[in-house]
Write an enzyme that holds these catalytic residues in place. Structure first.
Site, mmCIF file in Angstrom:
data_model
loop_
_atom_site.group_PDB
_atom_site.id
_atom_site.type_symbol
_atom_site.label_atom_id
_atom_site.label_comp_id
_atom_site.label_asym_id
_atom_site.label_seq_id
_atom_site.Cartn_x
_atom_site.Cartn_y
_atom_site.Cartn_z
ATOM 1 N N LEU A 78 -12.348 7.176 11.671
ATOM 2 C CA LEU A 78 -13.467 8.077 11.399
ATOM 3 C C LEU A 78 -14.731 7.769 12.219
ATOM 4 C CD1 LEU A 78 -14.666 10.364 9.685
ATOM 5 C CD2 LEU A 78 -15.295 8.631 7.988
ATOM 6 N N LYS A 126 2.190 -5.590 8.319
ATOM 7 C CA LYS A 126 1.195 -6.464 7.673
ATOM 8 C C LYS A 126 1.781 -7.095 6.412
ATOM 9 C CE LYS A 126 -2.275 -5.846 10.479
ATOM 10 N NZ LYS A 126 -2.562 -6.905 11.440
ATOM 11 N N ASN A 169 -3.729 -9.992 25.891
ATOM 12 C CA ASN A 169 -3.102 -9.349 27.062
ATOM 13 C C ASN A 169 -3.829 -8.061 27.459
ATOM 14 O OD1 ASN A 169 -2.362 -7.625 25.037
ATOM 15 N ND2 ASN A 169 -0.139 -7.793 25.350
ATOM 16 N N TYR A 187 3.201 0.359 10.468
ATOM 17 C CA TYR A 187 2.078 -0.564 10.680
ATOM 18 C C TYR A 187 1.800 -1.352 9.402
ATOM 19 C CZ TYR A 187 -2.773 -2.132 10.653
ATOM 20 O OH TYR A 187 -3.908 -2.892 10.495
ATOM 21 N N ASN A 222 -5.125 -3.434 24.411
ATOM 22 C CA ASN A 222 -6.049 -2.480 23.780
ATOM 23 C C ASN A 222 -7.496 -2.971 23.883
ATOM 24 O OD1 ASN A 222 -6.491 -0.050 22.341
ATOM 25 N ND2 ASN A 222 -6.778 -1.216 20.449
ATOM 26 N N SER A 248 -4.652 -6.348 5.916
ATOM 27 C CA SER A 248 -5.290 -5.048 5.698
ATOM 28 C C SER A 248 -5.158 -4.618 4.247
ATOM 29 C CB SER A 248 -4.589 -4.037 6.599
ATOM 30 O OG SER A 248 -4.935 -2.734 6.227
ATOM 31 N N THR A 308 -4.241 -1.980 3.406
ATOM 32 C CA THR A 308 -3.075 -1.096 3.371
ATOM 33 C C THR A 308 -1.891 -1.733 2.623
ATOM 34 O OG1 THR A 308 -1.924 0.488 4.779
ATOM 35 C CG2 THR A 308 -1.953 -1.752 5.562
ATOM 36 N N TYR A 335 -8.750 -6.856 5.312
ATOM 37 C CA TYR A 335 -9.940 -6.089 5.692
ATOM 38 C C TYR A 335 -9.865 -4.717 5.053
ATOM 39 C CZ TYR A 335 -9.488 -9.087 9.938
ATOM 40 O OH TYR A 335 -9.324 -10.117 10.827
ATOM 41 N N LYS A 382 -2.255 -1.462 16.036
ATOM 42 C CA LYS A 382 -2.878 -1.053 14.768
ATOM 43 C C LYS A 382 -2.971 0.452 14.531
ATOM 44 C CE LYS A 382 -7.567 -0.832 16.484
ATOM 45 N NZ LYS A 382 -8.967 -0.951 16.200
HETATM 46 P P1 NAD Z 1 -8.007 -4.262 18.567
HETATM 47 O O1 NAD Z 1 -6.854 -3.466 19.068
HETATM 48 O O2 NAD Z 1 -9.362 -3.937 19.069
HETATM 49 O O3 NAD Z 1 -7.738 -5.827 18.821
HETATM 50 C C1 NAD Z 1 -6.450 -6.372 18.889
HETATM 51 C C2 NAD Z 1 -6.365 -7.183 20.168
HETATM 52 O O4 NAD Z 1 -5.081 -7.793 20.261
HETATM 53 C C3 NAD Z 1 -6.534 -6.321 21.419
HETATM 54 O O5 NAD Z 1 -7.484 -6.935 22.262
HETATM 55 C C4 NAD Z 1 -5.153 -6.309 22.059
HETATM 56 O O6 NAD Z 1 -5.204 -6.210 23.462
HETATM 57 C C5 NAD Z 1 -4.595 -7.636 21.588
HETATM 58 N N1 NAD Z 1 -3.127 -7.723 21.522
HETATM 59 C C6 NAD Z 1 -2.259 -6.914 20.876
HETATM 60 N N2 NAD Z 1 -0.990 -7.365 21.043
HETATM 61 C C7 NAD Z 1 -1.079 -8.475 21.814
HETATM 62 C C8 NAD Z 1 -0.120 -9.396 22.322
HETATM 63 N N3 NAD Z 1 1.196 -9.256 22.105
HETATM 64 N N4 NAD Z 1 -0.567 -10.439 23.062
HETATM 65 C C9 NAD Z 1 -1.895 -10.596 23.311
HETATM 66 N N5 NAD Z 1 -2.844 -9.773 22.861
HETATM 67 C C10 NAD Z 1 -2.430 -8.720 22.110
HETATM 68 O O7 NAD Z 1 -7.964 -4.188 16.988
HETATM 69 P P2 NAD Z 1 -9.033 -4.680 15.905
HETATM 70 O O8 NAD Z 1 -9.594 -3.492 15.251
HETATM 71 O O9 NAD Z 1 -9.904 -5.704 16.509
HETATM 72 O O10 NAD Z 1 -8.049 -5.356 14.855
HETATM 73 C C11 NAD Z 1 -7.726 -6.726 14.892
HETATM 74 C C12 NAD Z 1 -6.660 -7.012 13.842
HETATM 75 O O11 NAD Z 1 -7.153 -6.593 12.581
HETATM 76 C C13 NAD Z 1 -5.360 -6.255 14.071
HETATM 77 O O12 NAD Z 1 -4.285 -7.087 13.714
HETATM 78 C C14 NAD Z 1 -5.459 -5.094 13.103
HETATM 79 O O13 NAD Z 1 -4.196 -4.650 12.683
HETATM 80 C C15 NAD Z 1 -6.221 -5.730 11.943
HETATM 81 N N6 NAD Z 1 -6.934 -4.737 11.117
HETATM 82 C C16 NAD Z 1 -7.817 -3.877 11.718
HETATM 83 C C17 NAD Z 1 -8.471 -2.916 10.936
HETATM 84 C C18 NAD Z 1 -9.407 -1.933 11.577
HETATM 85 O O14 NAD Z 1 -9.716 -0.919 10.938
HETATM 86 N N7 NAD Z 1 -9.902 -2.168 12.789
HETATM 87 C C19 NAD Z 1 -8.235 -2.853 9.558
HETATM 88 C C20 NAD Z 1 -7.355 -3.764 8.968
HETATM 89 C C21 NAD Z 1 -6.714 -4.710 9.780
HETATM 90 N N1 UFG Z 2 -10.900 10.861 8.745
HETATM 91 C C1 UFG Z 2 -11.259 12.183 8.985
HETATM 92 N N2 UFG Z 2 -11.274 12.609 10.274
HETATM 93 C C2 UFG Z 2 -10.965 11.803 11.338
HETATM 94 C C3 UFG Z 2 -10.618 10.453 11.075
HETATM 95 C C4 UFG Z 2 -10.586 10.023 9.759
HETATM 96 O O1 UFG Z 2 -11.526 12.936 8.068
HETATM 97 O O2 UFG Z 2 -10.987 12.265 12.489
HETATM 98 C C5 UFG Z 2 -10.886 10.390 7.355
HETATM 99 C C6 UFG Z 2 -9.506 9.937 6.894
HETATM 100 O O3 UFG Z 2 -8.763 11.022 6.436
HETATM 101 C C7 UFG Z 2 -9.871 8.930 5.810
HETATM 102 C C8 UFG Z 2 -11.206 8.334 6.290
HETATM 103 O O4 UFG Z 2 -11.723 9.262 7.248
HETATM 104 O O5 UFG Z 2 -10.095 9.610 4.627
HETATM 105 C C9 UFG Z 2 -11.057 6.984 6.942
HETATM 106 O O6 UFG Z 2 -10.050 7.078 7.941
HETATM 107 P P1 UFG Z 2 -9.802 5.933 9.020
HETATM 108 O O7 UFG Z 2 -8.679 6.389 9.905
HETATM 109 O O8 UFG Z 2 -11.080 5.569 9.676
HETATM 110 O O9 UFG Z 2 -9.379 4.692 8.136
HETATM 111 P P2 UFG Z 2 -8.158 4.515 7.126
HETATM 112 O O10 UFG Z 2 -8.750 4.252 5.776
HETATM 113 O O11 UFG Z 2 -7.180 5.594 7.235
HETATM 114 O O12 UFG Z 2 -7.440 3.214 7.734
HETATM 115 C C10 UFG Z 2 -8.135 2.033 8.078
HETATM 116 C C11 UFG Z 2 -7.456 1.331 9.249
HETATM 117 C C12 UFG Z 2 -6.096 0.855 8.861
HETATM 118 C C13 UFG Z 2 -6.149 0.053 7.606
HETATM 119 C C14 UFG Z 2 -6.875 0.787 6.522
HETATM 120 C C15 UFG Z 2 -7.054 -0.078 5.307
HETATM 121 O O13 UFG Z 2 -7.349 2.200 10.360
HETATM 122 O O14 UFG Z 2 -5.612 0.026 9.880
HETATM 123 O O15 UFG Z 2 -8.149 1.185 6.988
HETATM 124 O O16 UFG Z 2 -7.679 -1.252 5.654
HETATM 125 F F1 UFG Z 2 -4.898 -0.235 7.201
#
Ligand code: NAD
Ligand code: UFG
Length: 338
Positions: free
Chosen positions: A200, A153, A32, A149, A35, A124, A126, A177, A84
């Site tokens: 980060l 998950k 949709n 969040y 994001n 995740s 997490t 991930y 997310k």
């Molecule tokens: P992202 O936000 O770039 O991608 C998610 C996509 O889903 C977006 O394009 C958004 O528009 C779409 N979306 C959300 N809700 C929707 C809905 N109801 N209907 C249709 N589309 C919808 O995020 P990403 O980084 O690509 O992450 C993908 C998945 O991986 C997510 O579920 C996220 O929680 C999980 N994940 C991401 C990370 C990370 O650090 N990026 C880490 C662990 C898990």
């Molecule tokens: N950090 C900074 N400054 C910033 C952003 C992040 O110092 O501006 C630090 C954070 O404190 C952390 C590290 O960089 O120590 C990584 O932070 P991120 O926000 O990039 O990632 P997280 O490990 O907090 O979380 C990510 C995803 C979550 C997921 C998690 C575990 O965002 O969705 O990894 O997979 F759940």
């Protein structure tokens, strides 16, 4: 195989779409654009030379998802369509539970009605929570999450495990991930956060290009070698390759498998900043600030199960991650909609 990518226009979905298409699979995207941008789908088509059917739909809309599955005779679903942002989930828990859990249930219901038996889920690290020591292994029980969040998950993993227990035909792969960063080496697709980045690497890249004044490193008094937090950063293209293997595994097996996708090597925030500077020959302004609530000092993956079960290991190193992030950032300084 024909694979439906729910949320396939997003950061991880778009890279996965490219690698699936390159491996000879047919990809259908439902997003949709909450994001993400339709421009990502154009770029996926450009990179693969293939037409990718895409639908502007909310994945909670059962009638529309059902129609897509009927039209395309889908073999496997990958569910990326989640909200997310960790901090936002604390402010808007109901929206997070509604979106993340409802999309999962809708996909499962539509799959049942359309004889689709393979589900790959974006989970995740997490879900390991606060109790488990690093490295995280898949046999550990899920822990307590520090935000809604993370709980979505954890709950979705439980829902999917229960669904596959009740339906012997259903195959579920829960991909946990670690910290995805980087971009496709062409610089045509990458991470395009809306507003101020929470994570980060995009914050570093936007600081280096001048969109942000300076990076604040959240805490330098953690019990880690240099006092800053350590994470397992993984190149998004390696993550995408992991999905190709996971889809193939899910289509050939039954039951539930939990699989970490990480490199097994942690890097500190300071190490990431310095690696980015060195790989790209550019300075990143930073200062130390207070700790961010909910951050754990360090965690990384035990990554052997992915190798054993899927024949997958991460191939790209930290320098690749930093270089490809910067290549994407400099070619698209304002993201897709510049
Ligand atoms: P992202 O936000 O770039 O991608 C998610 C996509 O889903 C977006 O394009 C958004 O528009 C779409 N979306 C959300 N809700 C929707 C809905 N109801 N209907 C249709 N589309 C919808 O995020 P990403 O980084 O690509 O992450 C993908 C998945 O991986 C997510 O579920 C996220 O929680 C999980 N994940 C991401 C990370 C990370 O650090 N990026 C880490 C662990 C898990
Ligand atoms: N950090 C900074 N400054 C910033 C952003 C992040 O110092 O501006 C630090 C954070 O404190 C952390 C590290 O960089 O120590 C990584 O932070 P991120 O926000 O990039 O990632 P997280 O490990 O907090 O979380 C990510 C995803 C979550 C997921 C998690 C575990 O965002 O969705 O990894 O997979 F759940």
């Amino acid at each position: 195989m024909k694979i439906l990518l729910a949320g396939g226009a997003g950061y991880i979905g778009s890279h996965t779409a490219v690698q699936l298409a390159n491996a000879g699979h047919e990809v259908v995207i439902a997003d949709n654009y909450y994001n993400s941008s339709p421009e990502a789908v154009n770029r996926i088509q450009e990179l693969t030379g293939k037409e990718i059917p895409s639908y502007d739909v909310d994945v909670k809309d059962k009638a529309k998802v059902d129609q897509i599955m009927k039209e395309h005779k889908i073999d496997c679903v990958i569910h990326f369509a989640g909200l997310k942002a960790v901090g936002e989930s604390v402010q808007k828990p109901i929206e997070y539970y509604r979106n993340n859990i409802d999309t999962t249930l809708t996909l499962l219901e539509c799959m049942k009605e359309n004889d689709v038996h393979a589900f790959v889920f974006s989970s995740s690290a997490t879900v390991y929570g606060e109790e488990n020591p690093a490295p995280y292994t898949e046999t550990m029980t899920r822990g307590r999450c520090s935000n809604p969040y993370g709980w979505t998950k954890s709950m979705m993993e439980q829902i999917l495990e229960d669904a596959s227990k009740a339906d012997p035909e259903l195959s579920v792969v829960l991909l946990r991930y670690f910290n995805p960063i980087g971009a496709h080496e062409s610089g045509r697709i990458g991470e395009d956060p809306q507003g101020i980045p929470n994570n980060l690497m995009p914050y570093i890249a936007q600081t280096a290009i001048g969109r942000r004044e300076k990076l604040t490193i959240f805490g330098n008094d953690y019990p880690t070698p240099d006092g800053t937090c350590r994470r397992d950063y993984i190149h998004v293209m390696d993550l995408a390759d992991g999905h190709v293997k996971a889809v193939e595994y899910a289509c050939e097996n039954k039951g539930t498998e939990i699989i970490n996708l990480g490199t097994g090597t942690p890097y500190s925030v300071l190490e990431i900043v310095h690696a980015f500077e060195k790989s790209n020959g550019i300075k990143v302004n930073f200062e130390f600030g207070p700790r961010r609530e909910g951050d754990l000092p360090e965690f990384w993956a035990e990554s052997e199960k992915a190798e054993k079960l899927l024949g997958w290991t991460a191939k790209r190193n930290l320098e690749d991650m930093c270089r490809d992030t910067w290549n994407w950032q400099t070619k698209n300084p304002k993201g897709y909609n510049a």
